[in-house]
Design an enzyme around this catalytic site. Structure first.
Site, PDB file in Angstrom:
ATOM      1  N   ARG A 140     -54.748 112.537  94.852  1.00  0.00           N
ATOM      2  CA  ARG A 140     -53.521 112.910  95.549  1.00  0.00           C
ATOM      3  C   ARG A 140     -52.349 112.741  94.594  1.00  0.00           C
ATOM      4  O   ARG A 140     -52.272 111.772  93.847  1.00  0.00           O
ATOM      5  CB  ARG A 140     -53.279 112.008  96.770  1.00  0.00           C
ATOM      6  CG  ARG A 140     -54.179 112.249  97.938  1.00  0.00           C
ATOM      7  CD  ARG A 140     -53.602 111.610  99.211  1.00  0.00           C
ATOM      8  NE  ARG A 140     -52.988 110.323  98.967  1.00  0.00           N
ATOM      9  CZ  ARG A 140     -53.628 109.159  99.029  1.00  0.00           C
ATOM     10  NH1 ARG A 140     -54.904 109.144  99.297  1.00  0.00           N
ATOM     11  NH2 ARG A 140     -52.994 108.022  98.814  1.00  0.00           N
TER      12      ARG A 140
ATOM     13  N   GLY B 158     -56.980 115.319  99.255  1.00  0.00           N
ATOM     14  CA  GLY B 158     -55.929 115.457 100.240  1.00  0.00           C
ATOM     15  C   GLY B 158     -54.853 116.451  99.867  1.00  0.00           C
ATOM     16  O   GLY B 158     -54.081 116.880 100.723  1.00  0.00           O
TER      17      GLY B 158
ATOM     18  N   CYS C 191     -59.200  97.169 100.108  1.00  0.00           N
ATOM     19  CA  CYS C 191     -59.278  96.052 101.059  1.00  0.00           C
ATOM     20  C   CYS C 191     -60.556  96.078 101.890  1.00  0.00           C
ATOM     21  O   CYS C 191     -60.639  95.403 102.919  1.00  0.00           O
ATOM     22  CB  CYS C 191     -58.057  96.046 101.973  1.00  0.00           C
ATOM     23  SG  CYS C 191     -56.514  95.652 101.120  1.00  0.00           S
TER      24      CYS C 191
ATOM     25  N   THR D 137     -63.957 100.926 104.126  1.00  0.00           N
ATOM     26  CA  THR D 137     -65.213 101.628 104.378  1.00  0.00           C
ATOM     27  C   THR D 137     -66.348 100.646 104.617  1.00  0.00           C
ATOM     28  O   THR D 137     -67.210 100.867 105.479  1.00  0.00           O
ATOM     29  CB  THR D 137     -65.548 102.562 103.198  1.00  0.00           C
ATOM     30  OG1 THR D 137     -64.479 103.486 103.013  1.00  0.00           O
ATOM     31  CG2 THR D 137     -66.819 103.337 103.463  1.00  0.00           C
TER      32      THR D 137
ATOM     33  N   SER E  33     -63.517 109.308  92.010  1.00  0.00           N
ATOM     34  CA  SER E  33     -64.578 110.256  92.345  1.00  0.00           C
ATOM     35  C   SER E  33     -64.990 110.069  93.803  1.00  0.00           C
ATOM     36  O   SER E  33     -64.872 108.979  94.375  1.00  0.00           O
ATOM     37  CB  SER E  33     -65.778 110.077  91.413  1.00  0.00           C
ATOM     38  OG  SER E  33     -66.265 108.756  91.451  1.00  0.00           O
TER      39      SER E  33
ATOM     40  N   ARG F 129     -54.920  92.565 100.995  1.00  0.00           N
ATOM     41  CA  ARG F 129     -55.662  91.846  99.952  1.00  0.00           C
ATOM     42  C   ARG F 129     -54.743  90.759  99.396  1.00  0.00           C
ATOM     43  O   ARG F 129     -53.876  91.029  98.566  1.00  0.00           O
ATOM     44  CB  ARG F 129     -56.096  92.825  98.851  1.00  0.00           C
ATOM     45  CG  ARG F 129     -57.046  92.223  97.834  1.00  0.00           C
ATOM     46  CD  ARG F 129     -57.407  93.228  96.751  1.00  0.00           C
ATOM     47  NE  ARG F 129     -58.460  92.698  95.888  1.00  0.00           N
ATOM     48  CZ  ARG F 129     -59.753  92.969  96.014  1.00  0.00           C
ATOM     49  NH1 ARG F 129     -60.156  93.789  96.967  1.00  0.00           N
ATOM     50  NH2 ARG F 129     -60.645  92.441  95.202  1.00  0.00           N
TER      51      ARG F 129
END
Length: 624
Positions: free
Chosen positions: A97, A238, A289, A292, A403, A435
């Protein structure tokens, strides 16, 4: 809807001024006349050689993929390893992005706020018009209608994007409900969001194409009042998959403000406790953080199960029952590959068994993919993301740090059976995380909704490397929406407060929590094991929702009472547990000063309730 549409009384051109009547391009039977008129005008501006209305079929996808393989845009992964999977290698200057080229073109600069790049709408249109004029020459313009959210859901919204990139078409087909069924959702009076995308690389007659066309000049422009998106020059992520951050967050956040719902950078999970009680949780985490990993959590405590509903974006609205309900508007995962491996996210790896598009990863000599963190070992030889030979001695990453993999959400072994419920799922708890190596405890519960909004507005991460700035310096990312809120963030906080008032009157206010998996001791050692053990914290959170977990008051909110966290088998001893919840008032008073500096940078639009929470925090710290 503010489209260029004679039927709706709007006569301006797609960018700046009046244009003559344009004959409509051929369109599928039953296509909405307003959509056809808009597509015709975009075609007149961009002058593609052909216009194709995407139907979303597997045959169409196959044909597009075969064409990209022939042109070198895609390379097939060895099907013995990952059937029907492909690798794309982008241009080295088109890999992420481009926030510096992303604009919110609101009529009033103050409505964009200090966290967004702003350009006046007329100025941006004048800038874009010469770029888009003839930009699709020599190419095909694809028309993609898609639904964000399950087709027909009252929480779903429809978009139409045109693009000259088949890579974008195939990727959008994975990430959304795209094709003829979505187009059929648009009738007279249906609101839909128009988006125009071009790689900005027209072809002259006889000119050979390149594998990854793009342009050095890039603009990703959002027009909140007219609900338009215009993207030029990039084919990556994006910047080009405009249904994702551009629509699902930046434009949708404005729609949500105006219509009374929330468009959030949040995962959604379904958790089932040992008694079989089901909960749903939405959580916002900035980058790096563990978002996923949390969305695909594999608990280390017995009796709990976690299922995935969404890993990145959530749309939340008050349902007929007065409770906050949420959908995942996406249909796929667009995940960062590096750092995703069997030891960190086994579920994600199992999801990528096939039917996946990888972008800018490395390729092994046996034709399978590889990236840093995928395996515990490093292959002796690879073809890197640029298509060059690579060995461990090369001194550079084999896969680009940004990636990606693009894969259907339905393919995940952790996907919940209600992940595409058109009614949405009831949200029992909302979690914010950052974090932080210091100060922030492992978990704290907000005292009320207003305190929760304050937590979300001031969430931060500490910079961890000198290359990113001063080590330990706080980087605020409110609600994890800093790059994605399509309007003034202070107004966004006001909208959250208003949603709380509405939820309180309907009797369905979710609990709000803040977590921090990343606190360290003086030697830099992580005090919390993380990954699957994060389920221990989630269990306490949901037991609080259920009214069965004990808590004790702290200046920062409610924290687990002694013995309330199940730590059996975690390896966390009493000393580490004490450090995980240590609160140093003087350090927190300094942090409150930093939070005040951040909040006041938004001027007099900051809600009084947020500033009041800051003063209440200071009072509790001084009394501690």
């Amino acid at each position: 809807m503010t489209l260029v549409d004679d039927e709706r009384g709007i006569t301006a051109s797609p960018l700046s001024g009046p244009i003559p009547v344009i004959p409509p391009v051929p369109a599928p039977a039953g296509a909405d006349p307003g959509v056809v008129a808009w597509v015709s005008r975009i075609a007149a501006l961009t002058t593609p050689d052909d216009v194709v209305w995407v139907d979303g079929s597997r045959a169409e996808q196959d044909a597009l993929i075969r064409g990209m393989v022939e042109r070198g845009t895609l390379i097939q992964v060895n099907p013995e390893h990952r059937p029907y999977s492909f690798v794309a290698r982008s241009h080295p200057d088109d890999v992420a992005r481009v926030e510096s080229r992303t604009f919110i073109c609101s009529a009033d600069e103050a409505d964009a706020g200090p966290t967004n790049n702003w350009m006046a709408p007329d100025e941006m249109r004048a800038t874009l018009e010469p770029l888009f004029a003839g930009c699709m020459r020599g190419r095909t313009m694809y028309v993609m209608a898609y639904s964000l959210g399950p087709l027909g859901s009252p929480l779903a919204r429809i978009g139409v994007q045109v693009t000259d990139s088949p890579y974008v078409v195939v990727s959008t087909g994975i990430m959304t409900r795209m094709g003829s069924a979505a187009l059929a959702q648009i009738g007279r009076g249906t609101e839909w969001v128009p988006a125009v995308h071009s790689v900005g690389s027209p072809l002259e007659p006889g000119q050979d194409d390149v594998a990854w066309p793009c342009n050095d000049v890039k603009y990703i422009s959002h027009f909140p009042e007219t609900r338009e998106i215009w993207s030029y020059g990039s084919a990556y992520g994006g910047n080009a998959l405009l249904a994702k951050k551009a629509f699902a967050l930046r434009i949708a956040s404005v729609m949500a403000r105006d219509e009374g719902w929330l468009a959030e950078h949040m995962l959604i999970i379904k958790a089932t406790d040992p008694r079989g009680r089901i909960f749903h949780v939405a959580a916002a985490f900035p980058s790096a953080c563990g978002k996923t990993n949390f969305a695909m959590l594999q608990p280390t405590i017995p009796g709990w199960s976690i299922e995935t509903i969404g890993d990145d974006i959530a749309w939340l609205a008050i349902g007929d029952d007065g409770r906050l309900r949420a959908i995942n508007p996406e249909a796929g995962f667009f995940g960062v590959a590096p750092g995703t491996g069997v030891s960190t996210n086994k579920t994600a790896i199992e999801t990528l068994w096939g039917n996946t598009i990888f972008t800018n990863v490395a390729v092994r000599d046996d034709g399978d993919v590889w990236w840093e963190g995928l395996t515990d070992y490093t292959p002796e030889h690879l073809t890197d993301w640029r298509g060059e030979d690579w060995t461990p001695a090369s001194g550079r990453p084999a896969a680009h740090p940004n990636s990606r993999f693009t894969v259907s959400a339905a393919q995940s072994p952790s996907i919940s059976d209600d992940w595409d419920d058109p009614r949405g799922v009831v949200i029992d708890a909302i979690i914010f995380g950052g974090r932080r190596a210091t100060n922030v405890p492992l978990v704290a519960e907000a005292r009320d909704w207003e305190h929760g909004v304050f937590m979300g507005a001031t969430v931060s991460s500490e910079r961890t490397a000198a290359a990113e700035g001063t080590v330990g310096q706080l980087r605020r990312d409110p609600f994890a929406m800093l790059p994605f809120c399509g309007y003034n963030m202070a107004d966004y906080w006001s909208h959250w407060l208003e949603m709380g008032r509405r939820l309180r009157s309907s009797g369905g206010v979710p609990r709000v929590f803040q977590v921090n998996w990343f606190r360290r001791d003086a030697d830099g050692r992580f005090l919390w094991p993380g990954f699957g053990d994060n389920a221990r914290v989630l269990a306490w959170i949901l037991e609080r929702v259920d009214g069965t977990a004990e808590a004790t008051a702290s200046p920062l909110g409610w924290i687990p009472a002694p013995g309330a966290l199940d730590l059996e088998g975690s390896g966390v001893d009493d000393a580490d547990l004490a450090r995980l919840f240590a609160i140093e008032p003087e350090a927190w008073l300094r942090e409150a000063d930093d939070a005040e500096e951040f909040l006041t940078s938004f001027g007099d639009r900051v809600p009084d309730a947020v500033l009041a929470q800051l003063e209440e925090l200071r009072a509790r710290l001084r009394a501690a």
